[in-house]
Design a protein around this motif. Structure first.
Motif, short mmCIF file in Angstrom:
data_model
loop_
_atom_site.label_atom_id
_atom_site.label_comp_id
_atom_site.label_asym_id
_atom_site.label_seq_id
_atom_site.Cartn_x
_atom_site.Cartn_y
_atom_site.Cartn_z
N PRO A 195 0.82 -1.23 0.00
CA PRO A 195 0.00 0.00 0.00
C PRO A 195 0.84 1.27 0.00
N ILE A 198 2.07 1.88 -3.52
CA ILE A 198 0.97 2.37 -4.36
C ILE A 198 0.69 3.84 -4.08
N ARG A 199 0.71 4.23 -2.79
CA ARG A 199 0.49 5.65 -2.46
C ARG A 199 1.60 6.52 -3.06
N LEU A 201 3.33 5.92 -5.75
CA LEU A 201 3.20 5.99 -7.20
C LEU A 201 2.20 7.06 -7.63
N THR A 210 4.51 6.44 -12.76
CA THR A 210 3.34 5.57 -12.90
C THR A 210 2.95 5.41 -14.36
#
Length: 459
Positions: A195, A198-199, A201, A210
């Motif tokens: 997570p 992902i944050r 990116l 990204t």
């Protein structure tokens, strides 16, 4: 259907004619996918939800001392006034200072959130802080710190507290985020690091990467679809083995991302300005008699590998006492230089000798046709503690040492006892700092094969 499949129909013909919820995928395969997804989801929810926020009994004494020191320094008032940040969950209260919500939050790889200043101070508050950090809540070994600043904190001007947290996190990750770990520990990192990645990116800085990653994945997928022979057989024929194979590949990919990101954390801050956070705090000066205790800590911290290359009479208080209390002889031929950080932690010891041994004089005269004497030559023997190797500290101290030798009107500086042929890292270091390493080798007093090194000093 395979013989082992539990959802096998009574009649094979009925099973072939039966329609499925999604065309091309059997209901049994869908059921298995949903079951695996539920199990993974429950595991992630459990690991993220049921985390204790109370200090572990083994750490309560240290945390209480840290709280008292913070109160004595008036830190609580400042933190209370600055705790009106938005965008922070009430569950992110700091277990150390008990502030709710936490300020400049930092998350550990075990999933616990602390005020950035609290966890960095707690790490450096320990007497054995150079060996790492165990989570104050669960006592799990912490190997990576992740910043979780709010949008308001990221947009605010730089402050001393924020700079201290950012530099502390960088320093911790550089030291410990790439240490060897078991595969199970990498597996435990997935609920925290995936997570976070992902944050990152989808932040402003990560949008460009990204988009590039999306383009790269699409390109690779098209090529794999066109040339790969793996999809010749329908997946329905592979049954459970095909699904388990897909799940295994996804799991390995997640582990690969975790390992790569940890290595990125360990290296990324060294490429830009590796000493930016400690350069202004480095003190390079002669060894004094009052440095006995700090020198003892330095010698005891050296690993067996470093002790093999940096030979001293011993690596305890006895040698520290000898070095600190030795009388400077009338010839004044020895100068021991130490590098200190925070004015009390010795991280390097550079020994300068201003007299030439007879065997070195003869070796340079016969093998290299170079005349050395006590008036124009100095001998160097450097040693840097393990945690500060490979961050360009040696190059910085080497420049300072060369400047000192230059002020002594010396024309040459040689490596005392040479450098071991097997020490490839040291050879590259000296070559990078403009030492000339001769191809002719010799045997040291201990029987090891060594090379001589020399640098010309421009006056």
């Amino acid at each position: 259907m395979p013989w082992f499949w539990p959802f096998r129909q009574n009649e094979e013909i009925d099973g072939l004619n039966r329609s499925s919820l999604i065309k091309g995928i059997g209901d049994d395969a869908l059921l298995l996918i949903v079951l695996i997804a539920c199990l993974v989801g429950l595991w992630i929810y459990y690991t993220r939800r049921h985390r204790r926020t109370t200090i572990h009994p083994d750490n309560r004494q240290d945390v209480e001392l840290l709280r008292q020191r913070s109160q004595e320094q008036g830190d609580t008032t400042n933190r209370t006034q600055s705790s009106s940040h938005v965008g922070r969950s009430r569950q992110d209260a700091c277990p150390i200072c008990l502030e709710e919500p936490s300020i400049l939050s930092v998350e550990t790889n075990c999933g616990h959130v602390f005020c950035g200043k609290c966890i960095v101070t707690f790490w450096k508050f320990q007497s054995n802080w150079m060996s790492g950090l165990k989570c104050p809540v669960c006592r799990q070994q912490v190997t990576v710190l992740l910043t979780r600043f709010t949008a308001e904190e990221r947009a605010a001007p730089d402050s001393s507290d924020r700079q201290m947290v950012v530099n502390g996190v960088k320093d911790f990750n550089r030291r410990f985020s790439n240490v060897p770990r078991t595969w199970l520990e990498y597996f435990y990192d997935i609920p925290v690091l995936i997570p976070y990645i992902i944050r990152q990116l989808f932040t402003t800085e990560g949008l460009a990467w990204t988009y590039r990653l999306r383009t790269f994945v699409i390109f690779i997928s098209v090529i794999a679809y066109v040339i790969s022979p793996l999809d010749i057989l329908p997946e329905s024929l592979l049954g459970i083995f095909g699904l388990l194979d897909d799940f295994f590949i996804v799991l390995c990919s997640a582990l690969y991302v975790i390992i790569g990101y940890r290595q990125h954390l360990a290296r990324r801050h060294l490429r830009i300005n590796p000493l930016s956070h400690i350069n202004q705090h480095i003190l390079f000066r002669p060894l004094l008699s009052t440095d006995e205790r700090n020198l003892t800590t330095f010698l005891e911290s050296l690993s067996q590998r470093t002790r093999h290359y940096c030979v001293y009479p011993s690596y305890d208080r006895k040698t520290a006492e000898l070095f600190c209390n030795e009388e400077i002889n009338r010839n004044n031929d020895k100068l021991r230089l130490i590098a200190l950080i925070n004015e009390n932690m010795i991280v390097a010891l550079f020994n300068l000798t201003l007299s030439i041994r007879n065997d070195e004089y003869e070796r340079f005269r016969i093998n290299y046709k170079i005349e050395l004497n006590n008036n124009n030559t100095a001998r160097l023997s450097p040693c840097i503690t393990d945690n500060y190797q490979n961050i360009y500290l040696g190059s910085l101290l080497m420049k300072k040492t060369i400047d000192i030798v230059r002020r002594m009107d010396k024309h040459h500086m040689i490596l005392s006892g040479g450098v071991l042929v097997e020490n490839i890292r040291a050879i590259r270091f000296f070559e990078k700092n403009k030492f000339s390493l001769f191809s002719t080798t010799f045997l040291s007093h201990d029987g090891y094969e060594c090379k001589d090194g020399l640098i010309e000093i421009d006056l």
